[in-house]
Design an enzyme around this catalytic site. Structure first.
Site, PDB file in Angstrom:
ATOM      1  CG  ASP A 388      -0.208  -0.074   2.531  1.00 35.07           C
ATOM      2  OD1 ASP A 388       1.027  -0.163   2.514  1.00 35.07           O
ATOM      3  OD2 ASP A 388      -0.872  -0.040   3.578  1.00 35.07           O
ATOM      4  CG  ASN A 724      31.953 -40.637  -2.783  1.00 35.89           C
ATOM      5  OD1 ASN A 724      32.993 -40.231  -3.281  1.00 35.89           O
ATOM      6  ND2 ASN A 724      31.634 -40.423  -1.517  1.00 35.89           N
ATOM      7  CG  ASP A 753      26.313 -37.159   6.563  1.00 37.88           C
ATOM      8  OD1 ASP A 753      26.277 -36.531   5.485  1.00 37.88           O
ATOM      9  OD2 ASP A 753      25.826 -38.293   6.700  1.00 37.88           O
TER      10      ASP A 753
END
Length: 913
Positions: A388, A724, A753
């Protein structure tokens, strides 16, 4: 009743999501509407409350038309509890831990661990179980921290109700026709503090805070769509209702928690709170509800399935190749299982949770409160922002600049009429009224309390765009005073006043009047017309039909200067690839002038009437080239947002009024402010503590930073895993032994990981923040296939070196071979974290954050030391010769150089996200 419940049950999840509520399904945690609580006398049921006369109902609730005192409210609250539908309380630790474990990747790993255990692969079982435990515990810790942070953030955004308490009002009776006077003495309190017997004041934009019986109402329209599915608002009245059966929704003097006031005003007494409300009673009847899957969740799911499908294809191939070439199907099966584990992005849920939680906390420091964590991704993907004008482009400090007659000359009478209108109106709260009421000298001059008496009111609505009050001076006549949008007020006028003269509103006069208002608009002034009508004092109630044959007396003109921060914020948003479109109910001339002042070039202006005449195809074209849309109704705003989304844009909508609520819900990301009306805040995904485009631009950048870090993990995992597996296929086809034992492959994957768990805290290059970002599984597949085989080139070189240079060319020396590839594979995988996290040259032009540097460095050190440690025998490894390490350094350097070159090729051809 049953039919209504069935319909409501289908919509309860929508309302619950809007209110941010989740519910217990245990029968002992929710009570029926009429059940007593803690031995206290039960309040009347909704149906009984609808049928009672007002005084009888107040007596049964032990309250008055002036409300309760604070002490009385405290006593009732002690018996009935807080006005809250039972939220889902924090889960017990074991349940939360189980929920963190229960994701597809952990379940898959658990199945693989079970197979390993069944085949007596103890080491493999331990490693896989360790991966599951680490993933689960990390997610558990991150979610616990993020939940606490989210609760603290949500507490910063409060919804209140206006309540009458006798200490505020004294002992005087509440008069129906003095709501304005009473409202000015009302008290804002948190919704949770309401109790049965409280008397509340309602106006347009308010959420109904509990189940209430209407005591007095004026043109009160309530949207019950969340409960009934009906799109149109329902008018509510104050009179008792005898018919309606057992369905509370059939009674027109009841309003329900979670619905909202569209227009009009009312006083009401609270009949039921919390779990005793109609909404609370529905919650306990709801069976399992399927949560809505957001675009963010869909993106994560699509990416996850890309990786899972890849695993399902590659794992059987690895099994078959090793089974036929090595003739040991048990060993081949274990190795294939290890490959499957290596291809599973088990850290994805934890990485996503941690990254979103960190993003929410950072955004809170930038004055952006995240109500729904998944909204952060949409924030970063947003490419069109609809906003607005008032308070966003402008200062939201509206001041009354001029008060003129119909020809533009200063006129005190017009200001006096406007003041009376604003003083007595009780409908939609409006900054224009505040600006008029700031003229305190008029209050004394007009002596409104003594000279004038309010007779009635015709509240504002967004179709008429005007409102009227009827007052009486000295009781000898009634005077209707109307103010509103110029065109809408002129439409109900047939005369104009000029000085002491009143003349007909002819077409020629109308043309001259429009020139006057256009000139005011061109100066950036928002013009409101004022008209009057003298009526005989024959009645006490008036309606919309009485807004006719009015005399136009003049205009009040307001100025809302542009914010100094707007121009740089618009430039920053444009630089970030966000196209800003202004959607306003204001005049197009005023809007265009404000846009010019803040440096927003107007590429096209479309009016609400034009939108009404456009087909969807025409509007789809118009929304692309135009960036200013003026004189809009709420339905126009919603249609524009939906059309932009249909054109493929990710749309944000920023608004704070009741007229913005439909568009807020329709947008990909609804943005409101802490000072917004209740319904706007409930519909929004993000709440800004400061209504500024600069704050919004900072939030967009943080959303993109959050998304970029999530994407890093997925790209690293996908490309590394693909490489891999590709290397495994090559080695399996030519080697007489396994290139790496299952235990070694699982250990390598576990360490890799761990190296990525700090990615949520990483830096993001500035160029990655300059454009919107979205999930795209096709891009991920392309990236995986492009970069995965690069690592396989250097894996094959390692194979050749171990076979020819270091003599690991038979089953008797396979331990040396496997140790050599373990170290090289782990270091190359960890190196790829730094290579792929940036388009720039790693460590030189772009350095990772220190948590990621420390974690990857530690993992690489562990990988190098493991074959030489006392644990080498456990992992069936052996120490590597010193000559291996210069070769390793050369291979890693060559790998980094080639990857950097390929990054340039990939970025030039496909771009870099």
């Amino acid at each position: 009743m049953q039919q209504a419940l069935t319909l409501s049950e289908r919509l309860i999840a929508v309302l619950g999501a809007r209110l941010g509520l989740r519910f217990f399904r245990r029968r002992d945690m929710l009570e029926t509407l009429d059940a007593p609580a803690h031995g206290h006398e039960a309040p009347p049921g909704l149906v009984d409350a609808a049928r009672d006369a007002g005084p009888d109902l107040l007596a049964r609730l032990r309250t008055t038309r002036d409300g309760l005192s604070d002490d009385e409210a405290a006593v009732v609250r002690a018996h009935v509890g807080a006005n809250e539908v039972e939220h889902e309380k924090p889960l017990p630790g074991w349940r939360h831990l189980f929920n963190c474990y229960r994701n597809p990747f952990n379940l898959l790993l658990s199945a693989l661990a079970a197979v390993s255990y069944a085949t007596d692969d103890t080491e493999g079982t331990v490693i896989i179980a360790s991966m599951v435990i680490i993933s689960t515990v990390l997610r558990f810790v991150q979610e616990a921290r993020s939940n606490k942070a989210a609760e603290k953030l949500k507490a910063m955004v409060s919804t209140t109700a206006t309540v009458l308490r006798r200490e505020v009002l004294g002992d005087g009776p509440l008069e129906v026709d003095s709501l304005r006077r009473v409202g000015r003495m009302g008290r804002e309190i948190p919704l949770a503090e309401l109790v049965p017997g409280d008397v509340v004041l309602l106006a347009a934009g308010d959420m109904i805070p509990a189940d209430v019986r209407i005591l007095a109402a004026k043109d009160l329209f309530v949207s019950q769509s969340a409960l009934t599915g009906e799109a149109l608002p329902v008018e509510k009245f104050a009179h008792p209702c005898e018919s309606g059966g057992s369905n509370p929704l059939a009674y027109e003097n009841l309003a329900f928690m979670g619905t909202n006031v569209v227009s009009g005003s009312a006083t009401a007494v609270v009949v039921a709170t919390g779990a005793r409300t109609f909404f609370g009673s529905l919650a306990q009847r709801v069976t399992a509800q399927q949560p809505t899957v957001t675009s963010f969740q869909q993106g994560v799911n699509r990416v996850s399935w890309v990786l899972i499908r890849f695993m399902l294809v590659m794992t059987p191939i690895v099994l078959l190749i090793n089974g036929f070439t090595k003739h040991d199907w048990l060993e081949a099966s274990l190795f294939a299982l290890s490959v499957a584990v290596g291809l599973t992005p088990e850290m994805l849920p934890m990485i996503v949770t941690a990254t979103l939680a960190k993003g929410a906390v950072v955004l809170s420091g930038k004055k952006v409160i995240v109500k729904r964590l998944d909204a952060i991704q949409n924030f970063g993907a947003m490419d069109v922002l609809c906003t607005d004008k008032t308070g966003t482009l402008t200062q939201d400090r509206i001041c009354l600049e001029r008060h003129t007659d119909v020809w533009g000359n200063a006129c005190e009478d017009v200001l006096a009429y406007a003041y009376l209108n604003s003083f007595y109106q009780t409908g939609l709260k409006n900054l224009l009224d505040v600006a008029v009421l700031d003229h305190a000298e008029l209050h004394q001059h007009l002596d409104v309390v003594n000279r004038y008496r309010k007779i009635d009111e015709i509240p504002f609505d967004f179709q008429r765009r005007r409102m009227s009050v009827v007052v009486s001076e000295n009781g000898d006549h009634h005077e209707l005073i109307c103010k509103g949008a110029v065109e809408e007020v002129m439409a109900v006028c047939d005369r104009v006043q000029h000085g002491a003269d009143v003349e007909p509103l002819t077409p020629d006069v109308l043309t001259r009047l429009r020139r006057v208002t256009a000139d005011l608009n061109a100066e950036g002034l928002r013009v409101v017309a004022v008209a009057t009508r003298h009526l005989p004092p024959a009645r006490e109630r008036y309606g919309i039909a009485d807004e006719r044959e009015l005399v136009l007396v003049g205009y009040i003109a307001f100025l809302d200067p542009p914010k100094e921060s707007t121009a740089p914020a618009l430039k920053a948003l444009a630089a970030a690839g966000v196209d800003v479109k202004v959607l306003t109910g204001d005049n197009d001339l005023v809007t265009a002038k404000v846009c010019r002042e803040v440096g927003l070039a107007v590429s096209g202006c479309v009016l609400g009437d034009d939108i009404e005449a456009m087909s969807d195809a025409e509007l789809a074209r118009a929304v692309e080239h135009a960036n200013v849309f003026a004189k809009l109704t709420p339905s126009h705003k919603e249609r524009l947002v939906r059309m932009l989304r249909a054109n493929g844009h990710v749309v944000g909508f920023m608004g704070d009024g009741i007229n913005d609520a439909p568009a807020l819900r329709a947008a990909d990301i609804g943005i409101s402010v802490d000072t917004a009306v209740d319904i706007a805040k409930e519909a929004a995904d993000l709440i800004l503590l400061e209504k500024s485009l600069m704050v919004l631009e900072q939030g967009v950048i943080e959303g993109r930073r959050t998304f970029a870090n999530m994407l890093k993990y997925i790209k690293m995992t996908a490309s590394s895993n693909f490489g891999n597996v590709f290397s495994v296929l090559i080695a399996s086809a030519f080697l007489p032994f396994l290139p790496m034992l299952p235990l070694q492959l699982l250990t390598q994957n576990l360490l890799y990981d761990l190296s990525q768990t700090t990615i949520p805290f990483d830096h993001v290059d500035e160029e990655q923040l300059t454009r919107p970002q979205r999930w795209n599984p096709a891009d991920l597949s392309r990236f995986m296939v492009f970069f995965g085989p690069i690592s396989s080139i250097f894996d094959v070189l390692t194979f050749a070196a171990m076979w020819h240079w270091f003599g690991a060319n038979g089953a008797a020396h396979q331990t040396l071979f496997q140790s050599g590839w373990f170290v090289e594979g782990l270091l190359s995988q960890t190196l790829i974290v730094h290579l792929i996290r940036t388009r720039r040259i790693p460590f030189v032009q772009s350095r990772a954050a220190w948590p990621l540097l420390l974690m990857t460095g530690a993992v690489m050190l562990i990988g190098i030391m493991l074959p030489m440690s006392p644990f080498a025998g456990t992992f069936k490894m052996q120490a590597l010769p010193l000559a291996y390490f210069p070769m390793l350094a050369a291979i890693l350097l060559a790998y980094a150089v080639l990857t950097q070159m390929m990054k340039g090729m990939f970025a030039r051809r496909f771009g870099w996200q």
